[in-house]
Design a protein around this motif. Structure first.
Motif, PDB file in Angstrom:
ATOM      1  N   VAL A 174      28.435  48.193  33.648  1.00 58.25           N
ATOM      2  CA  VAL A 174      28.923  47.300  34.307  1.00 58.25           C
ATOM      3  C   VAL A 174      28.361  46.769  35.755  1.00 58.25           C
ATOM      4  CG1 VAL A 174      31.417  48.046  33.487  1.00 58.25           C
ATOM      5  CG2 VAL A 174      30.249  48.957  35.681  1.00 58.25           C
ATOM      6  N   ALA A 175      28.476  45.557  35.800  1.00 56.36           N
ATOM      7  CA  ALA A 175      27.426  44.926  36.981  1.00 56.36           C
ATOM      8  C   ALA A 175      28.277  44.042  38.127  1.00 56.36           C
ATOM      9  CB  ALA A 175      26.477  44.313  36.409  1.00 56.36           C
ATOM     10  N   ALA A 176      28.073  44.145  39.210  1.00 56.70           N
ATOM     11  CA  ALA A 176      28.574  43.011  40.217  1.00 56.70           C
ATOM     12  C   ALA A 176      27.762  43.129  41.317  1.00 56.70           C
ATOM     13  CB  ALA A 176      30.076  43.585  40.409  1.00 56.70           C
ATOM     14  N   PRO A 177      27.805  42.065  42.127  1.00 59.41           N
ATOM     15  CA  PRO A 177      27.096  41.961  43.394  1.00 59.41           C
ATOM     16  C   PRO A 177      27.695  43.139  44.352  1.00 59.41           C
ATOM     17  CG  PRO A 177      27.908  39.775  42.830  1.00 59.41           C
ATOM     18  CD  PRO A 177      28.472  40.596  41.777  1.00 59.41           C
ATOM     19  N   PRO A 178      26.726  43.670  45.165  1.00 65.55           N
ATOM     20  CA  PRO A 178      27.364  44.699  46.124  1.00 65.55           C
ATOM     21  C   PRO A 178      28.199  44.007  47.081  1.00 65.55           C
ATOM     22  CG  PRO A 178      25.036  44.153  46.406  1.00 65.55           C
ATOM     23  CD  PRO A 178      25.254  43.362  45.246  1.00 65.55           C
ATOM     24  N   GLY A 179      29.260  44.655  47.320  1.00 64.68           N
ATOM     25  CA  GLY A 179      30.449  43.984  48.363  1.00 64.68           C
ATOM     26  C   GLY A 179      31.366  45.036  48.812  1.00 64.68           C
ATOM     27  N   ASP A 180      32.480  44.718  49.274  1.00 65.16           N
ATOM     28  CA  ASP A 180      33.551  45.495  50.069  1.00 65.16           C
ATOM     29  C   ASP A 180      34.602  45.610  49.117  1.00 65.16           C
ATOM     30  OD1 ASP A 180      31.828  45.832  52.120  1.00 65.16           O
ATOM     31  OD2 ASP A 180      32.382  43.948  52.974  1.00 65.16           O
ATOM     32  N   ALA A 181      35.090  44.828  48.116  1.00 69.28           N
ATOM     33  CA  ALA A 181      36.242  44.973  47.297  1.00 69.28           C
ATOM     34  C   ALA A 181      36.420  46.504  46.754  1.00 69.28           C
ATOM     35  CB  ALA A 181      36.318  43.952  46.420  1.00 69.28           C
ATOM     36  N   PRO A 182      37.689  46.806  47.299  1.00 72.19           N
ATOM     37  CA  PRO A 182      37.845  48.392  46.974  1.00 72.19           C
ATOM     38  C   PRO A 182      38.230  48.623  45.549  1.00 72.19           C
ATOM     39  CG  PRO A 182      39.403  47.481  48.442  1.00 72.19           C
ATOM     40  CD  PRO A 182      38.569  46.393  48.101  1.00 72.19           C
ATOM     41  N   PHE A 183      38.782  47.616  44.998  1.00 76.03           N
ATOM     42  CA  PHE A 183      39.750  48.054  43.644  1.00 76.03           C
ATOM     43  C   PHE A 183      39.063  47.092  42.426  1.00 76.03           C
ATOM     44  CE2 PHE A 183      42.704  48.885  47.311  1.00 76.03           C
ATOM     45  CZ  PHE A 183      42.558  50.269  47.452  1.00 76.03           C
ATOM     46  N   ALA A 184      39.393  47.866  41.386  1.00 74.69           N
ATOM     47  CA  ALA A 184      39.009  47.080  40.287  1.00 74.69           C
ATOM     48  C   ALA A 184      40.106  47.389  39.153  1.00 74.69           C
ATOM     49  CB  ALA A 184      37.828  46.948  39.754  1.00 74.69           C
ATOM     50  N   GLY A 185      41.345  47.779  39.454  1.00 74.64           N
ATOM     51  CA  GLY A 185      42.186  48.431  38.494  1.00 74.64           C
ATOM     52  C   GLY A 185      43.102  47.178  37.809  1.00 74.64           C
ATOM     53  N   LEU A 186      44.014  47.740  36.816  1.00 72.45           N
ATOM     54  CA  LEU A 186      44.871  46.707  35.931  1.00 72.45           C
ATOM     55  C   LEU A 186      45.692  45.755  36.753  1.00 72.45           C
ATOM     56  CD1 LEU A 186      45.404  49.387  33.002  1.00 72.45           C
ATOM     57  CD2 LEU A 186      43.785  47.439  33.030  1.00 72.45           C
ATOM     58  N   HIS A 187      45.952  45.975  37.734  1.00 76.11           N
ATOM     59  CA  HIS A 187      46.765  45.270  38.558  1.00 76.11           C
ATOM     60  C   HIS A 187      46.176  44.185  39.267  1.00 76.11           C
ATOM     61  CE1 HIS A 187      50.418  47.432  37.775  1.00 76.11           C
ATOM     62  NE2 HIS A 187      49.944  48.576  38.418  1.00 76.11           N
ATOM     63  N   THR A 188      44.817  44.032  39.396  1.00 80.04           N
ATOM     64  CA  THR A 188      44.120  43.150  40.069  1.00 80.04           C
ATOM     65  C   THR A 188      43.386  42.079  39.235  1.00 80.04           C
ATOM     66  OG1 THR A 188      41.809  44.474  39.660  1.00 80.04           O
ATOM     67  CG2 THR A 188      43.206  44.985  41.423  1.00 80.04           C
ATOM     68  N   PRO A 189      43.118  40.925  39.689  1.00 81.09           N
ATOM     69  CA  PRO A 189      42.546  39.803  38.989  1.00 81.09           C
ATOM     70  C   PRO A 189      41.350  40.266  38.291  1.00 81.09           C
ATOM     71  CG  PRO A 189      42.585  39.178  41.065  1.00 81.09           C
ATOM     72  CD  PRO A 189      43.360  40.233  41.117  1.00 81.09           C
ATOM     73  N   GLN A 190      40.286  41.138  39.223  1.00 81.59           N
ATOM     74  CA  GLN A 190      39.053  41.447  38.768  1.00 81.59           C
ATOM     75  C   GLN A 190      39.098  42.419  37.397  1.00 81.59           C
ATOM     76  OE1 GLN A 190      40.027  41.538  41.733  1.00 81.59           O
ATOM     77  NE2 GLN A 190      39.372  43.455  42.850  1.00 81.59           N
ATOM     78  N   GLY A 191      40.318  43.138  37.536  1.00 83.56           N
ATOM     79  CA  GLY A 191      40.574  44.352  36.301  1.00 83.56           C
ATOM     80  C   GLY A 191      40.823  43.570  35.084  1.00 83.56           C
ATOM     81  N   GLU A 192      41.947  42.569  35.348  1.00 83.13           N
ATOM     82  CA  GLU A 192      42.357  41.673  34.375  1.00 83.13           C
ATOM     83  C   GLU A 192      41.330  41.052  33.538  1.00 83.13           C
ATOM     84  OE1 GLU A 192      45.355  38.077  33.212  1.00 83.13           O
ATOM     85  OE2 GLU A 192      45.282  39.045  35.004  1.00 83.13           O
ATOM     86  N   ALA A 193      40.424  40.340  34.236  1.00 78.79           N
ATOM     87  CA  ALA A 193      39.313  39.636  33.695  1.00 78.79           C
ATOM     88  C   ALA A 193      38.527  40.257  32.970  1.00 78.79           C
ATOM     89  CB  ALA A 193      38.636  38.759  34.984  1.00 78.79           C
ATOM     90  N   ALA A 194      37.876  41.577  33.818  1.00 82.89           N
ATOM     91  CA  ALA A 194      37.241  42.355  33.108  1.00 82.89           C
ATOM     92  C   ALA A 194      37.689  43.022  31.722  1.00 82.89           C
ATOM     93  CB  ALA A 194      36.619  43.288  33.899  1.00 82.89           C
ATOM     94  N   GLY A 195      38.688  43.331  31.803  1.00 76.29           N
ATOM     95  CA  GLY A 195      39.352  43.958  30.482  1.00 76.29           C
ATOM     96  C   GLY A 195      39.468  43.209  29.433  1.00 76.29           C
ATOM     97  N   ARG A 196      39.921  41.724  29.694  1.00 78.24           N
ATOM     98  CA  ARG A 196      40.112  40.808  28.534  1.00 78.24           C
ATOM     99  C   ARG A 196      38.699  40.406  28.074  1.00 78.24           C
ATOM    100  NH1 ARG A 196      42.535  35.418  30.729  1.00 78.24           N
ATOM    101  NH2 ARG A 196      43.804  36.926  31.404  1.00 78.24           N
ATOM    102  N   ALA A 197      37.686  40.144  28.775  1.00 79.23           N
ATOM    103  CA  ALA A 197      36.422  39.891  28.361  1.00 79.23           C
ATOM    104  C   ALA A 197      35.698  41.117  27.390  1.00 79.23           C
ATOM    105  CB  ALA A 197      35.472  39.643  29.572  1.00 79.23           C
ATOM    106  N   VAL A 198      35.820  42.160  27.813  1.00 81.64           N
ATOM    107  CA  VAL A 198      35.355  43.582  26.972  1.00 81.64           C
ATOM    108  C   VAL A 198      36.152  43.372  25.775  1.00 81.64           C
ATOM    109  CG1 VAL A 198      35.076  45.898  26.917  1.00 81.64           C
ATOM    110  CG2 VAL A 198      34.282  44.711  29.172  1.00 81.64           C
ATOM    111  N   HIS A 199      37.340  43.500  25.841  1.00 84.96           N
ATOM    112  CA  HIS A 199      38.126  43.683  24.518  1.00 84.96           C
ATOM    113  C   HIS A 199      38.020  42.612  24.006  1.00 84.96           C
ATOM    114  CE1 HIS A 199      41.788  42.747  22.194  1.00 84.96           C
ATOM    115  NE2 HIS A 199      42.114  44.007  22.219  1.00 84.96           N
ATOM    116  N   ASP A 200      37.919  41.295  24.119  1.00 82.98           N
ATOM    117  CA  ASP A 200      37.743  40.279  23.160  1.00 82.98           C
ATOM    118  C   ASP A 200      36.238  40.368  22.550  1.00 82.98           C
ATOM    119  OD1 ASP A 200      40.034  39.197  23.983  1.00 82.98           O
ATOM    120  OD2 ASP A 200      39.292  37.536  25.094  1.00 82.98           O
TER     121      ASP A 200
END
Length: 217
Positions: A172-198
């Motif tokens: 998994v890759a992303a620019p370094p930054g301060d966003a503290p979460f990437a769980g299922l309740h977040t837009p980043q978690g939703e987008a990531a899960g959908r892309a990998v699943h598909d």
């Protein structure tokens, strides 16, 4: 994201140097990298007495890719799949190769000696800058999405429904930054899960229809 197929290599150019987390053979853990690569192999390429890590590092060096996060598979690289998802302005891109010739049901093991290791290799890129803690959470989302997609493909083993393979690898890759979460309740978690699943679902369904042999359990 730029994907290049140059058999026996498949390469994902991440566009810039980003933070990558994986358990790849050559650069595991948290590293900085601009590309993720696959090397296609056959059993004949990996005799029992071969130091695989030294051999692979030599192959990467010869290609000028020693800085890449690198994976191995016997899956035909022509069969790679991609998928994208965007949620609330956060974009996720997944590149996956999917083979189930050494599939397993989590919590069990089968004798896979003498088999080609088709495996599932996943590269996921998120354009949202993430902290290292969020990247860890992103890895768990990718693994969860992989497992769901494989189970939906319905590959039944003597030990139960397949959930993955014995040699899966996820980066998994992303620019370094301060966003503290990437769980299922977040837009980043939703987008990531959908892309990998598909991406994994498409690859698993293709393997089930066109690659699975009569002697595959």
């Amino acid at each position: 994201m730029r994907v290049t197929l140059d058999r026996p290599w498949l390469e994902l150019d991440l566009g810039d140097e980003v933070r990558v987390l994986s358990w790849s053979l050559t650069r595991p853990g948290f590293v900085s990298a601009q590309r993720i690569v696959w090397r296609e192999v056959r059993n004949a390429d990996l005799p029992e007495d071969l130091d695989v890590l030294a051999w692979y590092r030599g192959e990467l060096a010869a290609r000028g890719a020693g800085d890449a996060v690198a994976m191995l598979t016997s899956r035909d690289l022509d069969a790679f799949e991609t998928a994208e998802a965007q949620v609330e302005g956060v974009r996720a891109f997944c590149l996956a190769t999917v083979g189930l010739s050494n599939a397993e049901r989590v919590g069990t093991r089968m004798d896979r000696s003498g088999k080609d290791w088709g495996t599932i290799n996943i590269a996921l890129h998120l354009d949202l800058p993430l902290s290292d803690a969020a990247l860890l959470e992103l890895l768990s989302i990718a693994a969860q999405a992989r497992t769901a997609a494989v189970m939906e493909a319905g590959h039944h083993l003597p030990t139960g429904l397949a959930t993955g393979t014995g040699t899966d690898c996820i980066a998994v890759a992303a620019p370094p930054g301060d966003a503290p979460f990437a769980g299922l309740h977040t837009p980043q978690g939703e987008a990531a899960g959908r892309a990998v699943h598909d991406a994994v679902r498409k690859g698993a369904e293709f393997w089930m229809r066109h690659v699975r042999r009569p002697d595959d359990p």
